[in-house]
Design a protein around this motif. Structure first.
Motif, mmCIF file in Angstrom:
data_model
loop_
_atom_site.group_PDB
_atom_site.id
_atom_site.type_symbol
_atom_site.label_atom_id
_atom_site.label_comp_id
_atom_site.label_asym_id
_atom_site.label_seq_id
_atom_site.Cartn_x
_atom_site.Cartn_y
_atom_site.Cartn_z
ATOM 1 N N LEU A 104 63.702 30.618 73.412
ATOM 2 C CA LEU A 104 63.545 31.020 72.016
ATOM 3 C C LEU A 104 64.829 30.765 71.226
ATOM 4 C CD1 LEU A 104 61.366 32.184 70.210
ATOM 5 C CD2 LEU A 104 62.280 34.451 70.687
ATOM 6 N N ALA A 105 65.975 31.024 71.846
ATOM 7 C CA ALA A 105 67.256 30.766 71.169
ATOM 8 C C ALA A 105 67.437 29.270 70.918
ATOM 9 C CB ALA A 105 68.410 31.308 72.012
ATOM 10 N N ARG A 106 67.065 28.440 71.887
ATOM 11 C CA ARG A 106 67.168 26.992 71.698
ATOM 12 C C ARG A 106 66.226 26.501 70.604
ATOM 13 N NH1 ARG A 106 67.400 25.108 77.991
ATOM 14 N NH2 ARG A 106 69.537 25.789 78.362
ATOM 15 N N PHE A 107 65.015 27.058 70.568
ATOM 16 C CA PHE A 107 64.064 26.674 69.529
ATOM 17 C C PHE A 107 64.615 26.992 68.143
ATOM 18 C CE2 PHE A 107 60.769 28.179 66.603
ATOM 19 C CZ PHE A 107 60.084 26.993 66.409
ATOM 20 N N TRP A 108 65.124 28.223 67.962
ATOM 21 C CA TRP A 108 65.620 28.600 66.639
ATOM 22 C C TRP A 108 66.894 27.842 66.277
ATOM 23 C CZ3 TRP A 108 62.584 30.067 63.200
ATOM 24 C CH2 TRP A 108 61.511 30.875 63.491
ATOM 25 N N GLU A 109 67.706 27.511 67.267
ATOM 26 C CA GLU A 109 68.892 26.704 66.983
ATOM 27 C C GLU A 109 68.486 25.307 66.511
ATOM 28 O OE1 GLU A 109 72.983 25.074 69.088
ATOM 29 O OE2 GLU A 109 71.437 26.014 70.311
ATOM 30 N N GLY A 110 67.498 24.711 67.188
ATOM 31 C CA GLY A 110 67.004 23.406 66.767
ATOM 32 C C GLY A 110 66.385 23.439 65.385
ATOM 33 N N THR A 111 65.627 24.498 65.103
ATOM 34 C CA THR A 111 65.019 24.627 63.780
ATOM 35 C C THR A 111 66.072 24.786 62.702
ATOM 36 O OG1 THR A 111 63.081 25.659 64.787
ATOM 37 C CG2 THR A 111 63.370 25.975 62.432
ATOM 38 N N SER A 112 67.079 25.596 62.957
ATOM 39 C CA SER A 112 68.126 25.781 61.949
ATOM 40 C C SER A 112 68.949 24.511 61.769
ATOM 41 C CB SER A 112 69.022 26.959 62.315
ATOM 42 O OG SER A 112 69.714 26.701 63.512
ATOM 43 N N LEU A 113 69.193 23.760 62.840
ATOM 44 C CA LEU A 113 69.913 22.492 62.701
ATOM 45 C C LEU A 113 69.091 21.466 61.925
ATOM 46 C CD1 LEU A 113 71.589 22.131 66.197
ATOM 47 C CD2 LEU A 113 72.709 22.584 64.011
ATOM 48 N N LEU A 114 67.778 21.488 62.123
ATOM 49 C CA LEU A 114 66.915 20.585 61.368
ATOM 50 C C LEU A 114 66.954 20.900 59.876
ATOM 51 C CD1 LEU A 114 64.861 18.291 61.812
ATOM 52 C CD2 LEU A 114 63.104 20.038 61.870
ATOM 53 N N HIS A 115 66.901 22.180 59.551
ATOM 54 C CA HIS A 115 66.994 22.571 58.139
ATOM 55 C C HIS A 115 68.387 22.286 57.574
ATOM 56 C CE1 HIS A 115 63.059 24.283 57.514
ATOM 57 N NE2 HIS A 115 63.143 24.867 58.681
ATOM 58 N N GLN A 116 69.412 22.445 58.401
ATOM 59 C CA GLN A 116 70.763 22.133 57.948
ATOM 60 C C GLN A 116 70.907 20.634 57.676
ATOM 61 O OE1 GLN A 116 73.795 23.261 60.729
ATOM 62 N NE2 GLN A 116 75.447 22.489 59.472
ATOM 63 N N MET A 117 70.318 19.794 58.553
ATOM 64 C CA MET A 117 70.354 18.348 58.335
ATOM 65 C C MET A 117 69.673 17.995 57.014
ATOM 66 S SD MET A 117 68.512 15.340 60.552
ATOM 67 C CE MET A 117 66.891 15.937 60.141
#
Length: 194
Positions: A104-117
């Protein structure tokens, strides 16, 4: 070599996609091949961890067979089956909770990095559009062409990055009108695809 602005943005997008292409590519159709491959293997790494438990169990059985009174004096026979079952279940619950939390932490990190990109690319395009405002009075046609081109190219870059990280083939990811680009840029895009 001096590149036109459209080709500079495309060169930047190629660098971003090169980093994305250096990741390990997993095919989900062949599960056993993914488990036992050398690069990024899960199966080969998971063999290492139960080795300690297997060696401990084998040494206890050897000691039981060859050392007189080991089984009675070690206290192993006092352990009942329900205690073993409870300890095993507790360990499995702890491990599952840990793995679920990590996933779950990896999923949310990936989602936040995608939005940051997405936000970073939006900021860069908005800065380019804002900085071109000074030339709007002297070269209005060139400024409008530049603005439309940079928005279309960043849309393509973002769509390409989304398609690169997608698990499944979504087919066509919507982008801003690609055919609004000039023929030289479209030819450059076709050549880069090869």
């Amino acid at each position: 070599i001096v590149l036109p602005p459209a080709q500079k943005v495309l060169a930047f997008c190629q660098v971003v996609l090169w980093f994305a292409a250096s990741m390990i590519d997993y095919e989900e159709t062949r599960l056993l091949a993914v488990l036992f491959r050398w690069e990024g293997s899960v199966g080969l790494k998971s063999v290492f961890f139960p080795m300690f438990s297997a060696l401990l169990a084998a040494s206890i059985l050897i000691m039981k067979r060859h050392v007189d009174g080991f089984w009675e004096h070690s206290g192993i026979e006092a352990i009942s089956g329900s205690q073993t079952w409870q300890a095993t279940t507790a360990m499995l619950v702890i491990l599952m909770a840990f793995r679920t939390r990590q996933a779950l932490a990896r999923f949310w990190e990936g989602t936040s990095l995608l939005h940051q990109m997405r936000g970073e690319w939006f900021d860069s395009v908005s800065c380019c559009v804002t900085f071109s405002r000074a030339a709007l009075e002297t070269k209005p046609d060139d400024v409008w062409v530049f603005r439309h081109t940079i928005v279309r190219l960043m849309s393509l870059c973002h769509g390409s990055a989304l398609q690169e990280i997608a698990d499944a083939d979504f087919g066509h990811i919507p982008t801003v009108d690609v055919f609004g680009l000039d023929a030289v840029t479209l030819q450059y895009l076709r050549d880069c695809k090869k």
